[in-house]
Design an enzyme around this catalytic site. Structure first.
Site, PDB file in Angstrom:
ATOM      1  N   ASP A 191      40.200  -0.907   8.286  1.00 47.92           N
ATOM      2  CA  ASP A 191      41.395  -1.732   8.828  1.00 47.92           C
ATOM      3  C   ASP A 191      42.869  -1.207   8.286  1.00 47.92           C
ATOM      4  O   ASP A 191      43.920  -0.926   9.024  1.00 47.92           O
ATOM      5  CB  ASP A 191      41.386  -3.312   8.187  1.00 47.92           C
ATOM      6  N   HIS A 227      39.441  -4.262   5.402  1.00 51.47           N
ATOM      7  CA  HIS A 227      38.471  -3.161   5.216  1.00 51.47           C
ATOM      8  C   HIS A 227      39.086  -1.755   4.990  1.00 51.47           C
ATOM      9  O   HIS A 227      40.456  -1.687   5.580  1.00 51.47           O
ATOM     10  CB  HIS A 227      37.415  -3.116   6.379  1.00 51.47           C
TER      11      HIS A 227
END
Ligand code: XUL
Ligand code: MN
Length: 346
Positions: free
Chosen positions: A54, A51
């Site tokens: 992330d 993501h």
């Protein structure tokens, strides 16, 4: 002997999750990103999926320059570990700006936030060396149908995709459909919907899909049919294998753990379509069971890959000639038992 295609494997940092669910807190201590990357490497996986946050924690508080710097550092860390970045996905379901949806929010300021964040995710994908932007459209749908205009929502989705395609001439959008959760009804619940909306965009060839087994099962579909359908269009660019025990909350179980035969059928579909031959990865979007102890934290990923590889062997040793004879004789009872015997090892 014919050289057989080898698969490449991937997971995301969120797949080493801590056990939180809507009814209770975490059951394992949080770990650092570096620890997760180490585990991925130790398990012998090839790539990591991200993501946007992330890759760049607290992304909304950072400038473009800061994002560029951190993404480049991450790229170096991945390169040093010999790990590829498989995709980047904007996490459009956490922010106060996406409470009522992201691209289809009723508030134009919120729609702008969602698009700007997606464009940033595309930049991060570029820095990390992947051309795939995954779009799980978590909040694009409704809790009650009267709250949004469905036709307008389709137009808003197309407008958002078009802005992304215009922002970068090489990015490919892989839509990950899911029929429900968190929404009651999602606007793009199946692969058919994802590939149909692709035709309304400014560059149809760069809009494809990602299939997640559990999401297809939640839509009442066989994930293998979704694989065959997407690959007939040449548009299956990523894959989240996992399992799901019927129509309930999204379970993200280890691959094959609820229905081994459905898993086998998926592997056969991947094999007959040559999935992976253009560099696509097999990703496992699986989570540890909540009671999992710290010392067993990686098992769901390792087990999913082992099961997958065993099923590849099963698909490659399936007696197609015998199956064809049974099909010719319309003896489907024998065909059914033949599959079960093959899976049971007899
Ligand atoms: C949600 C889901 C996500 C996506 C990536 O059900 O599968 O983790 O795969 O955003
Ligand atoms: Mn997924």
């Amino acid at each position: 002997m014919l050289k057989q295609h080898q698969y490449q494997f991937c997971f995301g940092p969120w797949n080493l999750s801590e056990g939180q669910d809507p009814y209770g807190p975490t059951t394992r201590p949080a770990q650092t990103f570096d620890w997760k990357l180490d585990q991925l490497k130790k398990l012998g996986f090839d790539a990591m999926m991200f993501h946007d946050d992330d890759a760049i924690p607290d992304i909304d508080s950072k400038s473009d320059a800061q994002i560029r710097k951190e993404a480049r550092e991450l790229k170096k860390k991945l390169a040093d570990a010999g790990i590829a970045a498989e995709m980047v996905a904007p996490r459009l379901w956490f922010s106060p700006m996406t409470i009522d949806g992201a691209y289809t929010s009723n508030d134009p300021k919120c729609r702008k936030y969602a698009i700007d964040r997606s464009l940033r995710s595309i930049d991060i994908a570029n820095y990390l060396g992947t051309d795939i932007l995954v779009l799980w459209l978590a909040r694009e749908g409704t809790y009650l149908r009267e709250s949004k205009n469905g036709r307008r929502s389709v137009d808003l989705l197309v407008q958002a995709f078009d802005k992304m395609l215009a922002h970068d001439k090489t990015i490919r959008l892989a839509i990950e459909p899911k029929p429900n959760e968190p929404m009651d009804h999602a606007y793009l619940p199946t692969i058919g919907h994802a590939l149909a909306i692709a035709q309304l965009t400014r560059d149809t060839k760069r809009v494809g899909c990602l299939i997640e087994s559990a999401h297809a099962i939640l839509a009442g579909l066989d994930p293998a049919d979704e694989i065959d359908f997407a690959m007939a269009f040449g548009k299956l660019w990523s894959l989240h294998l996992n399992d799901q025990n019927g129509l309930k909350f999204d379970q993200d179980k280890p691959f094959g753990s609820a229905n081994l035969r459905v898993a086998f059928t998926q592997v056969r579909a991947l094999e007959r379509n040559g999935y992976g031959k253009k560099g696509e990865y097999v990703c496992f979007d699986v989570h540890p069971f909540r009671p999992t102890k710290v010392e067993h934290w990686l098992a769901h990923l390792d087990n999913s890959r082992r099961t997958f590889l065993r099923l590849v062997e099963k698909a490659r040793t399936f007696d197609n000639q015998q199956a064809q004879q049974l099909i010719g004789d319309r003896n489907y009872a024998a065909l059914d038992q033949m599959v079960l015997n093959h899976l049971m090892g007899k």
